[in-house]
Enzyme design. Structure first.
Site, short mmCIF file in Angstrom:
data_model
loop_
_atom_site.label_atom_id
_atom_site.label_comp_id
_atom_site.label_asym_id
_atom_site.label_seq_id
_atom_site.Cartn_x
_atom_site.Cartn_y
_atom_site.Cartn_z
N THR A 91 24.38 0.48 -14.04
CA THR A 91 25.30 -0.65 -13.91
C THR A 91 26.61 -0.25 -13.24
O THR A 91 27.14 -0.98 -12.39
CB THR A 91 25.60 -1.26 -15.31
OG1 THR A 91 24.36 -1.68 -15.87
CG2 THR A 91 26.53 -2.44 -15.21
N ASP A 135 22.84 -7.76 -15.86
CA ASP A 135 22.31 -7.12 -17.08
C ASP A 135 21.93 -8.19 -18.10
O ASP A 135 20.87 -8.12 -18.75
CB ASP A 135 23.36 -6.20 -17.74
CG ASP A 135 23.83 -5.06 -16.86
OD1 ASP A 135 23.56 -3.91 -17.20
OD2 ASP A 135 24.46 -5.32 -15.82
MG MG Z 1 21.37 -0.79 -18.53
#
Ligand code: MG
Ligand code: AMP
Ligand code: MG
Length: 308
Positions: A122, A51
């Site tokens: 995620t 990320d």
């Molecule tokens: Mg995200």
């Protein structure tokens, strides 16, 4: 020499290449074996090294080429030098072969807002549900989502060693969406796709009221829109706050470009101006076809609990 292409099409062509690089970074972090997981607001709200790296890669690459854009990304950007390895300078020529819709030809760079989710899904990424993961770059003009790019880094990952890994889907309103085969869900069946990591009573009450034949619980807003356009699900229903503007901007464009509809749970269009609140507080309702059936089934109790 000035380019003969419009700002919008050059931006989409660049964002396509940048999203492909992002997909490669997402795969590299897994291959290296250290995800660097950090908890943000809760145990189901996570951030990984992927990320963080992809946020830097996308935002830095875009702002070098298009310095007047407003870019709003999910993750914080660290200060300091950017690793040159993270910069992507290419532009995807197939995009530039397409005409810019006439209503967007005079758009200037400073009029555009770009919503970036460097890694959508995620939680699922950390659990090895790799095809749930997407990279989302959405482009808005006058508050409306008008162009979008979705990279799915692990598309085909279970299809065997000879299958090409990863794909990029892109679209512009008034032009169409590309990079996948459009398919409708089975007629007469109510197949609902929804969250697997962020469910609650409102979410399940809303789905039950829709008489589903099947409920698919998968990660990612991008992934769920892909299920709609590839005929695996007939509606994406998420009657809860939690999803943000960077989750919906690019997916909404792809869906709208092929005739679908995405709104909040009340039926309101989502707004993407730079000053808008990030949270989609009144949830998400999206379909390729048959939107009115699902909208008509949202219980009043659910509506009154979700204030836009
Ligand atoms: Mg995200
Ligand atoms: P999901 O369908 O659970 O994968 O959620 C779609 C997107 O919205 C993902 O980016 C999630 O991280 C985000 N999201 C949804 N609900 C929440 C929540 N309660 N907390 C944090 N993020 C959420
Ligand atoms: Mg997301």
């Amino acid at each position: 020499m000035a380019s003969s292409h419009t700002v919008l099409m050059r931006l989409v062509a660049s964002a396509y290449s940048i999203a492909q690089k992002a997909g490669a970074i997402v795969r590299r972090v897994i291959a290296e074996g250290d995800l660097g997981i950090v908890q943000k607001t809760s145990a189901t709200d996570l951030q990984t090294k992927a990320d963080r790296l992809v946020q830097v890669s996308i935002c830095s690459s875009l702002s070098r080429k298009f310095p007047k854009l407003t870019i709003i990304g999910e993750e914080d950007l660290p200060s300091g030098e950017v690793d040159p390895e993270l910069i992507e300078d290419g532009q995807w020529e197939e995009v530039l072969k397409q005409p810019c819709p006439s209503q967007y030809r005079t758009i200037k760079e400073e009029d555009l807002v770009v919503w970036v989710d460097p890694l959508d899904g995620t939680k699922e990424y950390t659990e090895g549900l790799l095809d749930n993961v997407t990279v989302l770059i959405g482009i808005a003009y006058e508050g409306k989502a008008i162009a979008g790019i979705i990279n799915q880094p692990y598309y085909n990952y279970e299809a065997g060693p000879d299958a090409l890994l990863g794909r990029t889907i892109w679209g512009v309103l008034g032009l169409g969406a590309f990079g996948f085969q459009l398919k409708e869900a089975p007629v007469g069946k109510h197949i609902i796709t929804t969250t697997r990591s962020h469910s609650n009573k409102l979410v399940t009450d809303c789905i039950s009221a829709m008489n589903p034949d099947d409920v698919l619980r998968v990660g990612g807003a991008g992934n769920k829109i892909i299920q709609l356009i590839e005929g695996k699900a007939s509606a994406y229903v998420f009657a809860s706050p939690g999803c943000k503007k960077w989750d919906t901007c690019a997916p909404e464009v792809i869906l709208h470009a092929v005739g679908g509809k995405l709104t909040d749970i009340h039926g309101n269009a989502l707004q993407y101006d730079k000053d808008v609140k990030h949270m989609n507080s009144a949830g998400v309702l999206a379909t390729l076809r048959n939107y009115d059936y699902y909208a008509s089934r949202v219980p009043e109790s659910v509506k009154s609990a979700l204030i836009p």
